[in-house]
Enzyme design. Structure first.
Site, PDB file in Angstrom:
ATOM      1  CG  ASN A 151      -0.350   0.762   2.283  1.00 13.67           C
ATOM      2  OD1 ASN A 151      -0.608   1.885   2.639  1.00 13.67           O
ATOM      3  ND2 ASN A 151      -0.041  -0.199   3.272  1.00 13.67           N
TER       4      ASN A 151
ATOM      5  CB  SER B 244       3.364   5.436   7.535  1.00 16.74           C
ATOM      6  OG  SER B 244       3.031   5.478   6.149  1.00 16.74           O
TER       7      SER B 244
ATOM      8  CE  LYS C  42       2.420  -0.312  12.934  1.00 18.24           C
ATOM      9  NZ  LYS C  42       1.091  -0.351  12.334  1.00 18.24           N
TER      10      LYS C  42
HETATM   11  C1  FMN Z   1      -3.677  -1.140   3.610  1.00 16.53           C
HETATM   12  C2  FMN Z   1      -3.012  -0.895   4.887  1.00 16.53           C
HETATM   13  C3  FMN Z   1      -2.806   0.245   5.287  1.00 16.53           C
HETATM   14  C4  FMN Z   1      -2.102   0.403   6.582  1.00 16.53           C
HETATM   15  N1  FMN Z   1      -2.355   1.732   7.238  1.00 16.53           N
HETATM   16  C5  FMN Z   1      -1.607   1.799   8.160  1.00 16.53           C
HETATM   17  C6  FMN Z   1      -1.777   2.921   9.010  1.00 16.53           C
HETATM   18  O1  FMN Z   1      -2.632   3.994   8.700  1.00 16.53           O
HETATM   19  N2  FMN Z   1      -1.356   3.111  10.273  1.00 16.53           N
HETATM   20  C7  FMN Z   1      -0.248   2.157  10.823  1.00 16.53           C
HETATM   21  O2  FMN Z   1       0.301   2.326  11.679  1.00 16.53           O
HETATM   22  N3  FMN Z   1      -0.153   1.227   9.983  1.00 16.53           N
HETATM   23  C8  FMN Z   1      -1.007   0.986   8.774  1.00 16.53           C
HETATM   24  N4  FMN Z   1      -0.826  -0.394   8.154  1.00 16.53           N
HETATM   25  C9  FMN Z   1       0.189  -1.356   8.646  1.00 16.53           C
HETATM   26  C10 FMN Z   1      -0.484  -2.491   9.447  1.00 16.53           C
HETATM   27  O3  FMN Z   1      -0.951  -1.753  10.579  1.00 16.53           O
HETATM   28  C11 FMN Z   1       0.614  -3.577  10.026  1.00 16.53           C
HETATM   29  O4  FMN Z   1       1.521  -2.893  10.815  1.00 16.53           O
HETATM   30  C12 FMN Z   1       1.235  -4.150   8.879  1.00 16.53           C
HETATM   31  O5  FMN Z   1       0.070  -4.416   7.739  1.00 16.53           O
HETATM   32  C13 FMN Z   1       1.852  -5.447   9.422  1.00 16.53           C
HETATM   33  O6  FMN Z   1       0.713  -6.376   9.247  1.00 16.53           O
HETATM   34  P1  FMN Z   1       0.113  -7.532   8.484  1.00 16.53           P
HETATM   35  O7  FMN Z   1       0.997  -8.148   7.938  1.00 16.53           O
HETATM   36  O8  FMN Z   1      -0.664  -8.257   9.559  1.00 16.53           O
HETATM   37  O9  FMN Z   1      -0.790  -6.674   7.682  1.00 16.53           O
HETATM   38  C14 FMN Z   1      -1.383  -0.255   6.869  1.00 16.53           C
HETATM   39  C15 FMN Z   1      -1.337  -1.869   6.389  1.00 16.53           C
HETATM   40  C16 FMN Z   1      -2.271  -2.163   5.187  1.00 16.53           C
HETATM   41  C17 FMN Z   1      -1.925  -3.490   4.413  1.00 16.53           C
END
Ligand code: FMN
Length: 360
Positions: free
Chosen positions: A110, A171, A209
């Site tokens: 993303n 991010s 984070k």
């Molecule tokens: C589409 C998308 C949008 C995300 N937006 C944010 C966000 O706004 N803030 C944030 O701290 N992490 C964001 N993340 C990161 C997730 O919170 C997480 O840290 C990361 O995806 C790893 O976990 P996963 O592998 O289970 O998805 C986003 C992840 C995805 C896939």
């Protein structure tokens, strides 16, 4: 009924990812979701940074950026929900397409860029407090002149509705945001935030984070700054800029943050290192690539008191939540324990030094 949700899940995977996301949120708003049996097995309950979690599995931020469906996410079985990232004002984010899915890699890229409706609207939605734990993830505005001030004002504004705060300084999609992880900058951010917190009516826990792309040698100083400034926890990790091991070459070429299965080893190893650096004294939230009971348990063994997921829900569907909770209860039984506590960090050493991780 479960078959029906499975069908909904298959349909969501057949349409473009951002529309699928919007439809999933709509579906939740309209009440189209399975309610988890409650209460959770009491062996899954924990008190972490003075909050009572019914189970350790949370919805990671990014799914419900503007706090539209926290109640519904709690009702489907999550032990807590983190909304956001929220910026001071509404932002439309980067131009589409900006969300990419690879089924063969079980991954998402993303580059949304903090699209959200802003803190005012989220605050008004959360004023009618859901039953359950809601963390608020705070970010800086894209064009902000004083980014640190955005974290301070975000905390001050959202404090009536936040059980805890996460400061997202990791991010990859807001240019320069990750520079806030530099020890000096992070130190002034945390000092300003702590000073502001002292004059608030209540003291919500503060978490930071981190990105999984920090260099090994930089980690001790960064973690040192977080601990020295009295943060209550660390979230490991956000998405990665790395692209190793992906099967789908055109997917791999998209810019943005990668999440899901390919992030698992990298983020779990970093979690274990942070656990060692903090000597197990600071609660950690482990996130990145959890897609089964086994991977959830691995995060806990690497040092997480709490865990979160997002990407795997897209591929596995909502049934994953119950499967993970069941696996955790079984692991507690096998350990002849009555809570997760004895499992936390038990394999941190192994994870921190994993040969496989050295190749990353
Ligand atoms: C589409 C998308 C949008 C995300 N937006 C944010 C966000 O706004 N803030 C944030 O701290 N992490 C964001 N993340 C990161 C997730 O919170 C997480 O840290 C990361 O995806 C790893 O976990 P996963 O592998 O289970 O998805 C986003 C992840 C995805 C896939």
């Amino acid at each position: 009924m479960n078959g029906l949700y499975g069908l909904g899940q298959a349909l969501l995977l057949a349409i473009p990812p951002e529309q699928a996301h919007d439809l999933a949120v709509k579906g939740l708003e309209l009440g189209f979701y399975p309610r988890a049996p409650r209460p959770d097995d009491k062996r899954l309950a924990q008190t972490v940074f003075s909050l009572d979690f019914p189970n350790p599995l949370g919805m990671a931020p990014g799914f419900d950026k503007s706090a539209r469906v926290p109640r519904e996410l709690l009702a489907i079985g999550f032990g807590f929900v983190e909304v956001g990232t929220l910026t001071p004002r509404p932002q439309s984010g980067n131009p589409a397409p900006r969300l990419f899915r690879s089924t063969s890699d079980r991954a998402i890229i993303n580059r949304l860029g903090f699209n959200n409706e802003g803190q005012e609207i989220a605050l008004s939605r959360l004023m009618d407090r859901p039953q359950g734990i809601v963390g608020v993830n705070i970010g800086a505005g894209r064009d902000s002149k004083d980014r640190i001030a955005d974290y301070v004002s975000g905390m001050e504004r959202m404090v009536p509705v936040a059980n805890y705060f996460t400061f997202n300084i990791s991010s990859p999609n807001t240019p320069g945001l990750r520079d806030l992880q530099a020890p000096k900058t992070l130190d002034s951010l945390l000092k300003r935030v702590q000073a502001a917190r002292d004059s608030l009516p209540k003291r919500p826990p503060l978490l930071v984070k981190l990105a999984p792309d920090l260099a090994d040698e930089d980690l001790p100083e960064i973690v040192g700054v977080i601990v020295a400034n009295g943060a209550e926890g660390i979230v490991v990790s956000n998405t990665t800029l790395a692209r190793d091991g992906l099967k789908d070459a055109s997917f791999a070429r998209e810019s943005g943050g990668l999440s899901g299965r390919p992030l698992f080893v990298r983020s779990t190893r970093m979690l274990a290192r942070v656990y060692q650096l903090t000597e197990g004294k600071l609660p950690l939230i482990g996130v990145g690539g959890i897609d089964s009971g086994e991977t959830a348990l691995a995060k806990i063994a690497a040092g997480a008191s709490l865990i979160q997921l997002y990407t795997a829900l897209v591929f596995e569907g909502l049934g994953l939540i119950a499967r993970i909770k069941r696996a955790l209860v079984e692991a507690i039984e096998q350990a002849k324990a009555d809570s997760l506590a004895p499992l936390i960090g038990k394999r941190a050493e192994e994870w921190a030094s994993r040969e496989v991780a050295a190749r990353l």
